[in-house]
Design an enzyme around this catalytic site. Structure first.
Site: not given
Ligand code: GLC
Length: 732
Positions: A394, A397, A476
């Site tokens: 997670d 990015e 999300d």
């Protein structure tokens, strides 16, 4: 915008080469498609893109304005201007940018583009002449509806927690377009990790425009004519998903907020008490000791091994989150080791870049370097020894809540500064690859540490080819009906972009789910390639039993149906591993001749045989559905429908679901069974040990009238559904 033009072309046996004082180009032919490499600096002549593996160039020939190579269909070519025609794409014209007119990417002027000093330091691009019949699909992970025409899209992996239909940048970047006109499809892929902008008939209705600020434009043109053929070629280039362990296709339960071993155990017990099958429980960031990756909190998770063992006896696997941010702290071995070896990303001044994510302060490993990937991969030993079966990447990015010794640029999202250094490269160049490099490190680490098992990795960020290393979830989302609906085109376009295994958080991550929303979403999720219920710490609990009856029973039914579908899902998974074909397919995948098939956003096909039309609004028990030509059978009642539009497709307390005539679906029902529809029907089944690398086997089932033949040794039950119940078809 300066149109590119070349006076001459130099032909070799396997390449066309174009030269001018400031720009160069090469055209080569490969098994998957044409490669057109345009570059500003001569040293990029031998450039390899970051993700594609095109294989050796083939023989090609340029004659009478056409380039030809075996198996590819011709490329029309003019030199002045430098322009191509490819299938139904006319006038694909290349240009260079003398400065940086970067609409939609403000701040780039300050980012020191790599071709600084070159007259075309603004980068490269091409335009496409539009056609009113053209539709655009693919583009990876995107909100909004299926057809992407009429908007501008930026590729820059971004942690966008509150995304909506209007959001541009999300966690993944797949710069790939599946274009369709009439019945034909073809593909365009850019193996460029710099931020890219795809303006699809947005600024100018008659023209699309694609551009990069980088010094190269590495473009692949992929022939069709079917979407399936384009995706075969795309995944031949960028990689196919390996066959997952079979358990990963089951139901996953997660929640940000499971605080302790006891709480996780209690969830497993509640599933058992309600008789709800469960394949995996997920450990979010609270299992760690103060968000230090590769640790367990001593008090709250004192014995993960015992927990894993106990859950393992019930067939439940443990998946643990691993974020890239490493806590910067003296005495913490992961930091100390990475620091001593110089493995963390640096600022433009050469210091270790320090920021904040869950751990504060935090530093980021430079996964673009092979030695860093190897080190990181090996760190997973500790987790495997504790009984962890899968890894969840997670924040890759990468997401940064704040920076300490560098300035962040809010326009570029909460991430590292564009000028940060990854070895010799700037963050601007490798940002979009960061998450993929992390998941690659994880995948390769797991393969080395447990070579007898198939790795299971989930990643939030990625680039073209992420499917080689990880499954994907859409980040999300929110507990809203519009997010339930939006997940359908999102997952379909991801699948068309090569990501066959993806899912959205069932029930929605942020905000509070209602019982009805969770029930409907669980039914839709039973047909996602990846079925996981996940929610945020601050949202209401949404495990399947959270709302009591009648909801628990209804949601459990959806989850049990998922397990009935497993033989079919696993067969489709094996097909994805072989050809790249997504499990979840837009209607036009199997019905490219139907205009309607390109317009439908809220129904889809699971493999070739099942048509799923989820209920996407509250209070409804039926919805409109479009059934393509042929005959379809209501899965629940056996009622038969001819192709056409129907206003009322009933859910029968579950979900509107149809079986296509001529197909047989393998199911897990008291052993193996096949459900068939039609006088003649065929189906396939893939079976193996469910994990490991022993070769598996394919079996065919064919039914003619009242006779069924199955190729394998097993004796599956074969049946037809008729309006008065199931009718067995005897096996020969
Ligand atoms: C991010 C993830 C979410 C996770 C949370 C805590 O928001 O997208 O899935 O639960 O971080 O780790």
């Amino acid at each position: 915008m300066v149109p590119l033009a070349f006076e001459r072309v130099r032909q070799t046996e396997r390449a066309l080469l174009f030269e001018s004082p400031y720009a160069h180009a090469q055209i080569t032919a490969h098994e998957a498609g044409w490669r057109v490499l345009v570059y500003l600096r001569p040293e990029d002549a031998a450039k390899r893109g970051p993700a594609a593996e095109p294989g050796p160039p083939r023989r090609l020939k340029f004659e009478n304005g056409q380039v030809r190579a075996e198996g590819l269909g011709p490329l029309g070519l003019t030199l002045e201007p430098f322009a191509l025609t490819f299938g139904f794409l006319t006038r694909l014209r290349f240009f260079a940018l003398p400065r940086v007119p970067w609409q939609g990417l403000p701040g780039l002027e300050a980012a020191l583009p790599p071709a600084e000093g070159h007259p075309y330091s603004g980068g490269l691009g091409f335009t496409l002449e539009e056609s009113p019949h053209r539709r655009y699909y693919g583009l990876g992970e995107r909100t909004g509806f299926l057809d992407k025409k009429g908007k501008r899209y930026t590729f820059w992996n971004t942690d966008e927690t509150k995304h909506t239909e209007a959001t541009d940048r999300l966690y993944q970047s797949q710069p790939f377009l599946l274009l369709s006109e009439g019945e034909e499809a073809l593909g365009l892929a850019l193996d460029e990790s710099f931020p890219l902008v795809f303006d699809l008939a947005f600024s100018h209705p008659g023209r699309s425009r694609i551009q990069t600020p980088g010094p190269t434009l590495d473009l692949y043109l992929l022939p069709g004519p079917t979407p399936a053929e384009v995706v075969v070629r795309l995944t031949a280039l960028f990689g196919r998903p390996p066959l997952p362990p079979r358990w990963a296709l089951g139901y996953h339960q997660s929640r940000y907020g499971y605080q302790s071993q006891e709480e996780v155990r209690a969830v497993a017990e509640a599933f058992a008490a309600h008789g709800i099958p469960l394949s995996a429980l997920w450990l979010d960031i609270d299992y760690m000791d103060g968000y230090r990756v590769f640790t367990f909190d001593r008090y709250r998770f004192p014995d993960p091994k015992a927990l894993a063992k106990e859950l393992g006896r019930r067939g439940i696997h443990l998946v643990a989150i691993v974020d890239p941010g490493v806590k910067k702290e003296a005495g913490y071995p992961v930091y100390e080791e990475g620091h001593a070896r110089g493995y963390f990303v640096r600022t433009a001044r050469g210091e270790e870049l320090v920021g904040e994510v869950w751990p504060d302060p935090a530093v980021w490993p430079d996964f673009t370097r092979p030695e860093v990937r190897e080190w990181w991969g090996n760190l997973h030993r500790r987790l495997l020894e504790a009984g962890i079966a899968g890894i969840w990447n997670d924040m890759n990015e990468p997401s940064a809540f704040a920076l300490k010794n560098a300035r962040s640029d809010p326009v570029w999202g909460k991430t590292l500064p564009l000028s940060a250094r990854h070895g010799e490269k700037t963050h601007l160049e490798v940002h979009n690859l960061y998450g993929q490099c992390m998941s690659r490190a994880t995948f390769e680490g797991l393969s080395r540490l447990a070579p007898e098992r198939r790795p299971f990795v989930l990643s939030r960020a990625g680039f073209l080819g992420i499917q080689r290393y990880a499954w994907v979830w859409t980040g999300d989302n929110q507990s809203r009906w519009e997010h339930l609906l939006m997940s359908i085109p999102m997952l379909l376009n991801l699948g068309l972009s090569g990501v066959a295994f993806a899912g959205a958080d069932i029930g929605g991550f942020a905000e509070d789910a209602s019982a009805e929303l969770l029930w409907r979403w669980s039914w839709l999720g039973a047909f996602y390639p990846f079925m996981r219920n996940h929610s945020a710490k601050t949202s209401r609990r949404q495990e399947p039993y959270a709302f009591g009856e009648p909801w628990t029973g209804r949601i459990a039914e959806a989850i049990r149906f998922r397990y009935r579908l497993l033989p079919y899902l696993y067969t489709l998974a094996a097909e994805a591993a072989a050809t790249g074909a997504p499990l979840m397919r837009p209607m036009f995948w199997h019905f490219p001749a139907e205009a309607e098939a390109y317009r439908v956003n809220d129904q889809f096909l699971l493999g070739p045989a099942l048509l799923v039309a989820p209920i996407v609004r509250p209070g409804e028990e039926a919805r409109a559905v479009w059934l393509p030509p042929g005959r379809w059978q209501d899965w629940w009642t056996g009622e038969v429908f001819e192709g056409g539009h129907y206003q009322v497709a009933r859910d029968h307390g579950r979900i509107p679901l149809f079986l296509r005539e001529g197909f047989a679906v393998p199911l897990a029902e008291e052993g193996l069974a096949f459900r068939v529809f039609g006088e003649r029907a065929e189906g396939r089944l893939y079976q193996d040990a469910g994990d490991g690398y022993e070769p598996g086997a394919w079996y065919g089932l064919s039914v003619t009238g009242n006779r069924a033949r199955f190729e394998g040794e097993a004796r599956p039950r074969v049946c037809r559904r008729e309006e008065d119940g199931e009718k067995p078809v005897p096996l020969d």
